[in-house]
Write an enzyme that holds these catalytic residues in place. Structure first.
Site, PDB file in Angstrom:
ATOM      1  N   LYS A   1      14.947 -28.334  11.880  1.00 54.11           N
ATOM      2  CA  LYS A   1      14.186 -28.529  10.634  1.00 54.11           C
ATOM      3  C   LYS A   1      14.349 -27.386   9.627  1.00 54.11           C
ATOM      4  CE  LYS A   1      10.640 -31.817  12.036  1.00 54.11           C
ATOM      5  NZ  LYS A   1       9.218 -32.156  12.008  1.00 54.11           N
TER       6      LYS A   1
ATOM      7  N   ASP B   1       6.216 -34.954   6.374  1.00 54.93           N
ATOM      8  CA  ASP B   1       5.223 -34.822   7.449  1.00 54.93           C
ATOM      9  C   ASP B   1       3.790 -34.668   6.913  1.00 54.93           C
ATOM     10  OD1 ASP B   1       6.759 -35.190   9.724  1.00 54.93           O
ATOM     11  OD2 ASP B   1       7.297 -33.075   9.893  1.00 54.93           O
TER      12      ASP B   1
END
Ligand SMILES: NC(=O)c1ccc[n+]([C@@H]2O[C@H](COP(=O)([O-])OP(=O)(O)OC[C@H]3O[C@@H](n4cnc5c(N)ncnc54)[C@H](OP(=O)(O)O)[C@@H]3O)[C@@H](O)[C@H]2O)c1
Length: 280
Positions: A66, A102
């Site tokens: 990420k 997210d």
């Protein structure tokens, strides 16, 4: 031509993203595919060198990539910039964008499962200072909540308080019980309570009666923390909806349709989790 997207990580075999994007592709009759790619860190550069030629429309990025993908994108969206992490890649013209959905997933789940949760503003106690915690902080700050971050490793909580600035404070995990009485929303963003991990043994007795308890863990669906909260009559939110809601923006970018998080989709994933989780 078939539009191709992916989830890349290492390992990635456990990911339920192919199941949910596969559901939407079928439901909307789109000529597309969503593939699972196991990319070890040593192969990341090579993956991006071949990215354009391979014809990817984009995809999802998961652990451990990420942060490592950031040098490979043309620009970051504001959420990825704030969080320092990317979970979704897509093209805008010739530019590969690294975004982070997210926080949208974290908040979308709360809006769906605990409507009105932010009507009067409030304070969240957040357990954890990893990737999921960053998403929670970003989303909660955007909705006007202040956040206390409680983490086993205090330095990681302090780094997040510095990153996000005013409205976010850092604490050791031992300070959490005393903070519960002034908490409107308690969030577990650690792996505690996940199948195969230690249990989360926080005593919830001091939480006010209006408090909401949110566990980002979704394997099992009902963690010990959520069971304890429900036993006290508190509103609870499990982590599955975060996974579902974070996926909407990526699907829209790649495949050109805004997909719906339906009860049927949730039921399909719930059934899969229960089937594969002892006692789930
Ligand atoms: N629902 C969703 O869509 C979603 C999305 C992302 C993640 N998740 C879930 O969220 C959880 C955390 O994921 P992540 O990506 O944030 O992981 P991460 O970046 O590795 O962070 C893990 C966090 O858990 C803490 N932790 C781990 N073991 C602990 C223990 N025994 N006692 C106390 N604290 C402990 C760590 O504390 P230290 O800093 O002290 O190590 C850290 O704060 C996982 O269960 C993951 O499956 C769910």
């Amino acid at each position: 031509m078939t539009i191709r997207a992916f989830v890349m990580g290492h390992p990635v075999a456990h990911s339920r993203s192919p199941m949910l994007h596969g559901y939407w592709l079928k439901r909307y009759g789109i000529d597309g595919s969503y593939e699972r790619l196991d990319i070890p860190p040593a192969e990341l550069d090579r993956f991006f060198q071949d990215f354009r030629a391979a014809g990817w429309a984009g995809g999802n990025v998961t652990v451990p990539h990420k942060t490592a993908v950031i040098p490979h994108v043309g620009r970051l969206d504001p959420a990825a910039e704030a969080m320092g992490a990317v979970n979704t890649l897509w093209y805008e013209g010739e530019t590969l964008v690294g975004g982070n959905t997210d926080a949208i997933g974290f908040i979308g789940n709360l809006d769906e499962r605990a409507p009105g949760w932010d009507a009067r503003g409030g304070h969240a106690a957040l357990l954890g200072a990893g990737g999921a915690a960053r998403a929670a902080i970003h989303g909660l700050r955007q909705r006007g909540f202040t956040v206390g971050v409680f983490n086993r490793t205090l330095a990681r909580a302090e780094a997040l308080a510095t990153r996000f600035g005013p409205g976010v404070s850092a604490h050791s995990i031992g300070e959490l019980p005393a903070a519960l009485a002034a908490t409107d929303l308690l969030v577990n963003a650690t792996s505690l309570g996940m199948t195969g991990q230690p249990a989360n043994e926080l005593d919830l007795a001091a939480l006010p009666a209006h408090a909401i308890v949110y566990d980002v863990v979704y394997v099992p669906l009902e963690t010990g923390l959520l069971r304890a909260a429900a036993a006290r009559g508190l509103r609870t939110v499990d982590g599955l909806g975060m996974l579902l809601h974070q996926a909407v923006a990526g699907f829209t970018h790649w495949f050109g349709a805004v997909p719906e998080v339906t009860a049927e989709l949730r039921a399909i994933l719930e059934a899969d989790i229960r089937a594969k989780t002892p006692g789930g």
